[in-house]
Enzyme design. Structure first.
Site, PDB file in Angstrom:
ATOM      1  N   SER A  11       0.853  -1.200   0.000  1.00 46.36           N
ATOM      2  CA  SER A  11       0.000   0.000   0.000  1.00 46.36           C
ATOM      3  C   SER A  11       0.884   1.243   0.000  1.00 46.36           C
ATOM      4  CB  SER A  11      -0.875   0.009   1.258  1.00 46.36           C
ATOM      5  OG  SER A  11      -1.316   1.336   1.495  1.00 46.36           O
ATOM      6  N   HIS A  65      -1.446  -1.150  -4.159  1.00 47.40           N
ATOM      7  CA  HIS A  65      -2.677  -0.751  -3.457  1.00 47.40           C
ATOM      8  C   HIS A  65      -2.664   0.751  -3.213  1.00 47.40           C
ATOM      9  CE1 HIS A  65      -6.056  -1.681  -0.706  1.00 47.40           C
ATOM     10  NE2 HIS A  65      -5.556  -0.771   0.092  1.00 47.40           N
ATOM     11  N   MET A 124     -11.104  -5.518   6.418  1.00 46.49           N
ATOM     12  CA  MET A 124     -10.234  -4.571   7.112  1.00 46.49           C
ATOM     13  C   MET A 124      -9.798  -5.173   8.443  1.00 46.49           C
ATOM     14  SD  MET A 124      -9.755  -1.958   5.195  1.00 46.49           S
ATOM     15  CE  MET A 124      -8.875  -0.963   6.394  1.00 46.49           C
ATOM     16  N   HIS A 161      -8.520   1.454  -3.338  1.00 46.54           N
ATOM     17  CA  HIS A 161      -9.362   1.177  -2.161  1.00 46.54           C
ATOM     18  C   HIS A 161     -10.061   2.477  -1.808  1.00 46.54           C
ATOM     19  CE1 HIS A 161      -9.322   0.135   2.452  1.00 46.54           C
ATOM     20  NE2 HIS A 161     -10.544   0.290   1.979  1.00 46.54           N
ATOM     21  N   MET A 212     -11.915   4.698   0.180  1.00 45.89           N
ATOM     22  CA  MET A 212     -12.410   5.025   1.520  1.00 45.89           C
ATOM     23  C   MET A 212     -12.996   6.435   1.444  1.00 45.89           C
ATOM     24  SD  MET A 212      -9.265   3.450   3.732  1.00 45.89           S
ATOM     25  CE  MET A 212      -8.139   3.528   2.340  1.00 45.89           C
ATOM     26  N   MET A 264      -8.588   8.376   0.200  1.00 41.33           N
ATOM     27  CA  MET A 264      -9.301   8.841   1.391  1.00 41.33           C
ATOM     28  C   MET A 264      -9.782  10.284   1.198  1.00 41.33           C
ATOM     29  SD  MET A 264      -6.770   7.418   4.363  1.00 41.33           S
ATOM     30  CE  MET A 264      -6.163   5.721   4.318  1.00 41.33           C
ATOM     31  N   ASP A 272      -4.584   3.753  -1.441  1.00 41.17           N
ATOM     32  CA  ASP A 272      -5.601   4.078  -0.436  1.00 41.17           C
ATOM     33  C   ASP A 272      -6.159   5.461  -0.695  1.00 41.17           C
ATOM     34  OD1 ASP A 272      -3.721   2.221   1.866  1.00 41.17           O
ATOM     35  OD2 ASP A 272      -5.793   1.828   1.296  1.00 41.17           O
ATOM     36  N   ASP A 315      -6.258  -6.107   5.134  1.00 44.37           N
ATOM     37  CA  ASP A 315      -5.679  -4.785   4.971  1.00 44.37           C
ATOM     38  C   ASP A 315      -5.577  -4.083   6.321  1.00 44.37           C
ATOM     39  OD1 ASP A 315      -6.756  -1.946   2.897  1.00 44.37           O
ATOM     40  OD2 ASP A 315      -4.886  -2.402   3.935  1.00 44.37           O
TER      41      ASP A 315
HETATM   42  C1  DX5 Z   1      -5.779   1.799   6.088  1.00 44.75           C
HETATM   43  C2  DX5 Z   1      -5.441   1.364   4.674  1.00 44.75           C
HETATM   44  C3  DX5 Z   1      -4.387   0.301   4.613  1.00 44.75           C
HETATM   45  C4  DX5 Z   1      -3.063   0.748   5.128  1.00 44.75           C
HETATM   46  C5  DX5 Z   1      -2.203  -0.467   5.364  1.00 44.75           C
HETATM   47  O1  DX5 Z   1      -6.930   2.589   6.059  1.00 44.75           O
HETATM   48  O2  DX5 Z   1      -6.570   0.845   4.046  1.00 44.75           O
HETATM   49  O3  DX5 Z   1      -4.215  -0.124   3.256  1.00 44.75           O
HETATM   50  O4  DX5 Z   1      -2.399   1.548   4.287  1.00 44.75           O
HETATM   51  O5  DX5 Z   1      -1.776  -0.283   6.590  1.00 44.75           O
HETATM   52  P1  DX5 Z   1      -0.466  -0.920   7.266  1.00 44.75           P
HETATM   53  O6  DX5 Z   1       0.524   0.187   7.279  1.00 44.75           O
HETATM   54  O7  DX5 Z   1      -0.988  -1.319   8.594  1.00 44.75           O
HETATM   55  O8  DX5 Z   1      -0.042  -2.071   6.408  1.00 44.75           O
HETATM   56 ZN    ZN Z   2      -6.261  -0.052   1.927  1.00 36.03          ZN
END
Ligand code: DX5
Ligand code: ZN
Length: 231
Positions: free
Chosen positions: A8, A33, A137, A66, A68, A37, A35, A175
């Protein structure tokens, strides 16, 4: 099921995401990946389709976004157009989840449905036959480097049991807090896609070592599936 490692970018150097993407690919990652947000669905803001588009030409491996974000339906097309091969949407943000999944697939992308830690596996019941992957999650979404939620392996196992009942090979991604300390438990429970940010991009031994170690540990743990599944 094939073990897949998905670094990620949330934990990567934001001043050089292109280099991080190449590093992950060179390290043997199966997916990258992103993320996404919006500071509304989760208490953090990262990046949007423009960043996915900018990074797209720099790596060949599939990109999974992903989302969010609130109202993901408004942005699915933009992310696929920017180069996303898979789009993950939270059940908690999709009042018309069946339509959303159909829309993702109609655009030629893989449809992943994401469950927050407190969202029951049962939320997948009516959609499981239409999706390509489930993402469970294992932290509350919004930040990297959080503590793995210890009760999640049981939820992963119940999710894997539901996916197996379909008779289809559906990826189960986890994740949050995925590291050398937790990978065995999540794989033994039935996860085959390991999303890891902190344990890859802040690893003092580098991404190459981190991805290789996660894969080795995961493949060793997946051997237990074969033994149990072959009875
Ligand atoms: C958290 C994200 C994850 C994060 C992974 O909201 O969806 O993908 O980046 O986290 P760690 O650093 O715990 O692997
Ligand atoms: Zn993620």
């Amino acid at each position: 099921m094939k073990i897949k490692i998905a670094p990620s970018l949330l934990s990567a150097d934001f001043s050089n995401l292109g280099r991080a993407a190449r590093e992950a690919e060179d390290a043997g990652a199966d997916l990258l990946h992103f993320d996404i947000m919006d500071g509304h669905f989760v208490p953090n803001i990262t990046f949007g389709p423009m960043v996915v588009r900018a990074v797209r030409p720099l790596a060949r491996i599939p990109f999974e976004t992903h989302l969010m974000i609130s109202n993901p339906d408004d942005y699915i097309e933009e992310f696929v157009d920017a180069g996303a091969d898979a789009v993950g949407v939270h059940v908690e943000t999709c009042p018309h989840l069946h339509r959303t999944v159909q829309r993702i697939k109609s655009l030629g992308a893989q449809a992943t449905v994401v469950l927050n830690p407190a969202t029951p596996v049962g939320a997948l019941e009516e959609i499981v036959d239409y999706i390509d992957a489930v993402l469970v999650m294992t932290v509350n979404p919004g930040f990297g480097a959080q503590e793995f939620i210890e009760s999640m392996p049981d939820k992963i196992a119940r999710t894997r049991a539901m996916l197996d009942r379909t008779g289809r090979e559906i990826d189960l991604a986890v994740d949050g807090g995925v590291s050398r300390e937790t990978v065995r438990r999540v794989v033994e429970a039935g996860a085959n896609v390991l999303i890891a940010g902190n344990s890859v991009f802040t690893n003092p031994e580098g991404a190459q070592r981190a991805v290789g170690e996660l894969r080795k540990l995961a493949e060793a743990a997946s051997a237990s599936w074969i033994c149990t599944s072959s009875g």
